[in-house]
Design an enzyme around this catalytic site. Structure first.
Site, mmCIF file in Angstrom:
data_model
loop_
_atom_site.group_PDB
_atom_site.id
_atom_site.type_symbol
_atom_site.label_atom_id
_atom_site.label_comp_id
_atom_site.label_asym_id
_atom_site.label_seq_id
_atom_site.Cartn_x
_atom_site.Cartn_y
_atom_site.Cartn_z
ATOM 1 N N THR A 109 -9.177 -87.629 -1.282
ATOM 2 C CA THR A 109 -10.116 -88.667 -0.871
ATOM 3 C C THR A 109 -11.367 -88.653 -1.736
ATOM 4 O O THR A 109 -11.674 -89.631 -2.399
ATOM 5 C CB THR A 109 -10.533 -88.612 0.606
ATOM 6 O OG1 THR A 109 -9.395 -88.734 1.449
ATOM 7 C CG2 THR A 109 -11.483 -89.768 0.946
ATOM 8 N N TRP A 151 -3.027 -81.419 2.693
ATOM 9 C CA TRP A 151 -3.000 -82.810 2.239
ATOM 10 C C TRP A 151 -2.074 -82.930 1.028
ATOM 11 O O TRP A 151 -1.189 -83.762 0.997
ATOM 12 C CB TRP A 151 -4.400 -83.274 1.854
ATOM 13 C CG TRP A 151 -5.214 -83.932 2.910
ATOM 14 C CD1 TRP A 151 -5.562 -85.254 2.971
ATOM 15 C CD2 TRP A 151 -5.851 -83.333 4.063
ATOM 16 N NE1 TRP A 151 -6.352 -85.503 4.080
ATOM 17 C CE2 TRP A 151 -6.550 -84.341 4.757
ATOM 18 C CE3 TRP A 151 -5.884 -82.034 4.557
ATOM 19 C CZ2 TRP A 151 -7.277 -84.096 5.924
ATOM 20 C CZ3 TRP A 151 -6.607 -81.779 5.715
ATOM 21 C CH2 TRP A 151 -7.285 -82.795 6.380
ATOM 22 N N ASN A 197 -0.718 -84.030 6.031
ATOM 23 C CA ASN A 197 -1.648 -85.036 6.529
ATOM 24 C C ASN A 197 -1.202 -86.467 6.220
ATOM 25 O O ASN A 197 -1.042 -86.840 5.055
ATOM 26 C CB ASN A 197 -3.036 -84.807 5.911
ATOM 27 C CG ASN A 197 -4.052 -85.780 6.456
ATOM 28 O OD1 ASN A 197 -4.480 -85.671 7.595
ATOM 29 N ND2 ASN A 197 -4.437 -86.772 5.648
ATOM 30 N N GLU A 198 -1.000 -87.244 7.285
ATOM 31 C CA GLU A 198 -0.737 -88.678 7.197
ATOM 32 C C GLU A 198 0.435 -89.023 6.289
ATOM 33 O O GLU A 198 0.477 -90.115 5.687
ATOM 34 C CB GLU A 198 -2.004 -89.428 6.754
ATOM 35 C CG GLU A 198 -3.120 -89.333 7.783
ATOM 36 C CD GLU A 198 -4.418 -89.981 7.332
ATOM 37 O OE1 GLU A 198 -4.494 -90.400 6.155
ATOM 38 O OE2 GLU A 198 -5.361 -90.043 8.139
ATOM 39 N N GLU A 274 -7.746 -86.748 13.973
ATOM 40 C CA GLU A 274 -8.720 -87.238 12.993
ATOM 41 C C GLU A 274 -9.222 -88.583 13.479
ATOM 42 O O GLU A 274 -8.444 -89.480 13.801
ATOM 43 C CB GLU A 274 -8.125 -87.353 11.591
ATOM 44 C CG GLU A 274 -9.178 -87.757 10.542
ATOM 45 C CD GLU A 274 -8.635 -87.798 9.134
ATOM 46 O OE1 GLU A 274 -7.934 -86.838 8.758
ATOM 47 O OE2 GLU A 274 -8.891 -88.785 8.415
#
Length: 619
Positions: A109, A151, A197-198, A274
């Protein structure tokens, strides 16, 4: 808005809290019964029908990615003050949970965080700053819950594929090693571990991870999945009894305060693992207040975790100032205790994990919501929010719109404070770095680490080295070149100078750059002025990181395994470059961008070293 109104009502709130606190010494009773009065009638708080779900705490994320990068560089006492506002009980946000990124070398990010295993036979449990941050949190609150989540992953786990599930045992070993290393090297007990993550989960991997945790004696470490949406993880658990058994918590991101039927049918704990991700002004604080109450009221979520913990990264990176507070100037010591810190305190300072929600929680007729929690020992905390988008009034009992009240029998809560921190100042116009102390570089692709150059006991014994030789398993659109940025995004006219050392013969290359206009998840499309030299004896000037916009190129006396000094000067619409103090190219037109960061980097994922970095900004 929210904080200013909170301040305006401080006296009224203090009276209410004091009155409620007066009952703290009374004997515990089996029945809690009280009423909130509003124009629509009374809202009864009652435990005669039993209690609701167990409360698991409020927390925040460091990482996803590199969101705490500048915090570690703060001088004392300001660094400790910031940490106190985040973690110290009964002082500021007083967080119950700290969730950190398990660094995987990829852009996640706002930058990259280093892995504890860059390569298959490499292990180092002192890289990065998450270890330090977890220890500082534990120092202030020994009971804080610690969570880890990947991540990205180092490239070697993919065996040529951009996928962490090629070898399930190997990836599980990698993650479990991080947990074991946390305990062995830092005496940190990780309480929860996530999957990816995601991104896609693999049911077989989750089962392998559970077995490996148990084999290592880590039965106490719980698994949370899948840090994405409620589905398909919830349905998968209902269809797979073994998967249902090994997952302890279903964690969803940005659920909008609602859950789904399948998630509730699992009878597992439900978390918003989150949330927030909002500018930390008063409007963002109001959003956070609504979420903290309504995640439970609407969705039975017993924990809410904010992204991110502290906005400690360059503000012009994606999602600038989306932390609970802001600390992005280690060079000045300036920081800002933003409104979300005090919004958090309304819940965190007057509850603890292990308390229970009452079943009688809900919405107010004219907007807003209320929750009540008890420790089962006679203590009661009620949190009321009237954060209304339209600004209309709700309560008549001295409550206005856009306010947050906590009524409690507890007496320990405080609004902690320190002397005003130093005033905000821009990044120094003249900056030198010989890499003997922590730099303010923010890695955007690749990992740049301190390096002791045993082959050069002289001037270049301590350098900054790009250490990745393989593209990681990515989470975002990492660039194909490595790059680390530094400085003031407003810089326009600059001179940048750095000693560089190419380690890869023939194909290797390095650059210095100015006016770099993008970073984070947008790094691949960064523009600027990039001055490259290559081990094959050539140089190049480009207007972008990808190298498609070529301004100039030519031959130069360059080879690998030798130190060179590059100088880049950008002034107005022109730029020039020097090699070892002699002009190599001059007056190359530059029309875009007008400003940006300084940067260093490499041609691809390759070893290279940098030393004696210098920048002088003229405006």
């Amino acid at each position: 808005m929210a904080e200013s109104l909170l301040q305006a009502s401080r006296q009224r709130r203090a009276k209410a809290m004091t009155a409620a606190a007066g009952s703290a010494g009374r004997a515990a009773v089996s029945l809690l019964l009280c009423a909130l009065l509003a124009p629509g009638g009374a809202y009864v708080l009652d435990d005669s029908d039993g209690l609701g779900r167990e409360f698991d705490g409020i927390g925040a994320v460091s990482g996803g990615g590199a969101t705490s990068r500048l915090l570690v560089n703060y001088p004392e006492p300001y660094r400790s003050q910031i940490l106190d506002y985040l973690f110290k009980p009964n002082f500021g946000a007083s967080l119950h949970i700290l969730k950190v990124e398990i660094g995987g070398d990829g852009q996640t990010t706002d930058g990259t965080e280093p892995s504890h295993m860059h390569y298959a036979l490499d292990e180092n449990y002192f890289r990065g700053y998450e270890w330090w941050l977890m220890k500082e949190a534990k120092k202030r609150n020994p009971n804080i819950t610690l969570m880890g989540l990947p991540w990205s992953f180092p490239g070697w786990l993919g065996k040529g594929f951009n996928w962490p599930y090629v070898n399930l045992q190997l990836t599980a070993y990698y993650v479990v090693s991080w947990i074991v290393g946390a305990k062995y090297y830092h005496d940190l007990d990780i309480d929860y571990i996530g999957i990816w993550n995601e991104r896609t989960f693999d049911s077989d991997y989750i089962k392998v991870l559970r077995r490996m945790l148990n084999y290592q004696g880590l039965q106490r470490v719980k698994i949370i999945a899948s840090d994405n949406l409620w589905e398909p993880i919830a349905a998968s658990m209902l269809l797979d009894p073994e998967l249902l058994k090994v997952i302890d918590v279903i964690g969803a991101h940005y659920p909008g305060t609602h859950t789904v039927k399948d998630a509730r049918l699992t009878e597992k704990k439900l978390w918003s693992s989150e949330d927030f991700s909002t500018l930390n002004n008063d409007v963002g604080a109001g959003c956070w207040a609504r979420v903290l109450n309504q995640n439970y009221i609407n969705g039975y979520m017993t924990s809410t975790i904010a992204w991110n913990l502290v906005a400690s990264y360059y503000e012009q990176l994606p999602y600038g100032r989306c932390g609970l507070m802001t600390a992005q100037e280690p060079w000045s010591g300036h920081y800002v205790v933003e409104s979300p810190i005090w919004i958090s305190a309304h819940t965190t300072q007057f509850t603890q994990p292990g308390w229970y929600y009452l079943k009688t929680v809900g919405h107010l007729e004219k907007g807003g919501s209320y929750v009540a929690l008890t420790d089962g020992l006679g203590n009661l905390t009620i949190i009321i929010e009237t954060m209304l988008p339209d600004g209309s009034d709700s309560f008549t009992l001295e409550l206005q719109a856009d306010e947050l009240f906590t009524l409690t029998t507890l007496t320990a809560g405080t609004k902690g404070s320190y002397p005003v921190p130093p005033r905000s100042q821009p990044f120094p116009r003249i900056y030198k770095d010989d890499f003997n102390v922590a730099p303010n570089f923010a890695d955007q692709t690749g990992v740049f680490e301190y390096f002791t150059n045993m082959e050069d006991p002289g001037e270049h014994r301590f350098t900054l080295r790009q250490v990745l030789n393989q593209r990681p398993i990515t989470w975002a659109a990492d660039a194909y070149n490595t790059i680390s940025v530094i400085g003031d995004y407003k810089w326009s006219n600059v001179t940048i100078k750095c000693d560089v050392y190419i380690e890869t013969p023939q194909t290797g290359g390095v650059f210095i750059a100015g006016r770099v206009n993008k970073g984070g998840i947008l790094i691949r499309s960064a523009r600027g002025v990039f001055f490259w030299i290559f081990a094959n004896g050539t140089y190049r000037v480009t207007g972008d990181l990808a190298g498609w916009m070529i301004y100039a190129l030519g031959q130069a006396d360059i080879r690998a395994k030798k130190w060179y000094t590059l100088t880049l000067t950008i002034k107005g619409h022109f730029s020039s470059g020097m090699l070892n103090g002699k002009p190599l190219w001059t007056n190359v037109p530059v029309n875009f961008p007008k400003n940006g960061w300084a940067a260093i980097g490499t041609h691809f994922f390759e070893f290279a070293q940098f030393d004696n970095f210098y920048v002088e900004a003229m405006g």
